[in-house]
Structure formats: structure tokens, C-alpha cells
Design a protein around this motif. Structure first.
Motif, PDB file in Angstrom:
ATOM      1  N   ASP A 138       0.811  -1.218   0.000  1.00 37.29           N
ATOM      2  CA  ASP A 138       0.000   0.000   0.000  1.00 37.29           C
ATOM      3  C   ASP A 138       0.849   1.275   0.000  1.00 37.29           C
ATOM      4  N   PRO A 142       0.669   2.960  -4.941  1.00 39.46           N
ATOM      5  CA  PRO A 142       0.246   4.293  -5.383  1.00 39.46           C
ATOM      6  C   PRO A 142       1.347   5.038  -6.148  1.00 39.46           C
ATOM      7  N   SER A 145       1.525   3.566  -9.590  1.00 41.30           N
ATOM      8  CA  SER A 145       0.303   3.928 -10.299  1.00 41.30           C
ATOM      9  C   SER A 145       0.392   5.363 -10.818  1.00 41.30           C
ATOM     10  N   ASP A 146       0.906   6.260  -9.986  1.00 39.92           N
ATOM     11  CA  ASP A 146       1.093   7.655 -10.406  1.00 39.92           C
ATOM     12  C   ASP A 146       2.082   7.738 -11.568  1.00 39.92           C
TER      13      ASP A 146
END
Length: 213
Positions: A138, A142, A145-146
Motif C-alpha cells: 500500500d 500508489p 500507479s502515479d
């Protein structure tokens, strides 16, 4: 008599973080001046500047509650570092990256340069986070993904559609999506991801227009 600046460990850590933030800003100011005066090569400047930007980004995020304004922090401690504040807060990328992306504005929209700068920031943030042992799914997901989202915005005229970096990042996102949020990358996985990001970043920078000038 010895005078203590702090009353407990929490205060001590806060002052140590203040000192680190102060040092990053001062070092960036010196680096910017050295680059302008041609006292450091473009390659060395870019490497060091990227490190400072990544360190600043992580530390300023960590200190957000106690240092809501870095500009006010600099003013409070009478730092007088306009070049550093511009590089760290306004630009967010080394001057060498700005110079390379500036050429894109004449042949494509100005947004292309902004997207390139965004990709650079996501690359260095992801790599720096792994160095700080932020390896939980987690935390890593992110960031990748960015990065993937920014790479997807780039037109084929900047990097080819089959750019290896895009493929590697998507592969890692797929791998992480099959893991639990609390799962962590093993040391081997973390090293491999960092290697993939670093090689992809190097290839990305080399693919930019005028990368060799």
C-alpha cells in the motif's frame, strides 16, 4: 551550564528534521549557483539535484504539520535562498530537465514539458521511497500507479509506445495487485524494482529531445 534545545525525544527529532531541511535548502542554493557559474558539469548537477529534490519532497511531506510553509521557514531562519526555493518548490525538477523539455514547447503543447517533469518526479520519488525501506504494497502501489499514469500521458513523439519503462512499471503494478495491502516486498524484490526503475529512468532521460546537449 549545558542548555538543551529539547525536552524529549519528539522535540529532538523535530529539531534534527529542521536542521536537515535547512541543510537541503542551503545545499541546493549552492548547487544552483555552481551550475549557473559552470563550476559543475550538467550530469553531476542533475544527479545531485535529483537527490536533493527527492529528499526535500519526502521531508517536507513528513514535516507538513509543523512546517506548513517552507518559504516561511526560510524567512524565519533568514536563509536568503531564492534559487533553492524556486528549484525545490516551484520547479520541482533540475534545470537540465527544464532545458531539455523547453524544446518541446515549439513543436508540441506546453503541457508536454509539464508531463515530462511529472514523470521525472514520480520516478525519483518511487526510487527514493524504496531506499527508505517503504516496501509495503500500500506504499509502493500508489507511487507506481502515479508513474504509470504520467507515462501514459506522454505522446509517441517523446518516448516510443513500446518504451520499456512503461512495460516494466505495468508489470510491477500487476504483480502488486495480486498481493495484500499489508504485504511487503522481499529484499530481492525491492532491489529488482529499484533496478528496473533506475534503468527505466535512465532510458527515459536519454529519450528526451536534446538529451545529449
Amino acid at each position: 551550564m549545558e542548555v538543551k534545545l529539547w525536552n524529549d525525544k519528539r522535540e529532538r527529532d523535530m529539531y534534527e528534521n529542521f536542521a536537515e531541511l535547512y541543510a537541503i535548502i542551503k545545499t541546493t542554493e549552492k548547487l544552483e549557483k555552481a551550475y549557473v557559474r559552470d563550476l559543475v558539469s550538467s550530469a553531476d548537477y542533475e544527479t545531485e539535484c535529483l537527490k536533493l529534490i527527492a529528499q526535500f519532497k519526502n521531508l517536507s511531506t513528513f514535516l507538513r504539520d509543523v512546517v506548513p510553509s517552507v518559504e516561511r521557514f526560510a524567512e524565519t531562519y533568514k536563509m536568503d535562498c531564492p534559487a533553492a526555493l524556486n528549484r525545490l518548490i516551484v520547479s520541482g525538477v533540475p534545470a537540465t530537465v527544464e532545458h531539455r523539455t523547453a524544446s518541446m514547447t515549439s513543436s508540441s503543447s506546453g503541457s508536454s514539458a509539464a508531463v515530462v517533469a511529472e514523470c521525472v518526479q514520480h520516478f525519483i520519488t518511487a526510487m527514493d521511497s524504496l531506499k527508505l525501506n517503504m516496501v509495503a504494497v500500500d506504499q509502493v502501489y500508489p507511487l507506481l500507479s502515479d508513474l504509470s499514469g504520467s507515462l501514459a500521458k506522454l505522446g509517441g513523439g517523446i518516448v516510443p509506445p513500446d518504451f520499456e519503462g512503461r512495460i516494466k512499471v505495468k508489470d510491477w503494478i500487476l504483480r502488486l495487485s495480486k498481493m495484500g495491502a499489508a504485504d511487503e516486498l522481499t529484499e530481492q524484490q525491492s532491489r529488482q524494482l529499484h533496478f528496473d526503475l533506475e534503468s527505466s529512468y535512465t532510458a527515459f532521460m536519454a529519450a528526451l529531445p536534446n538529451a545529449g546537449s
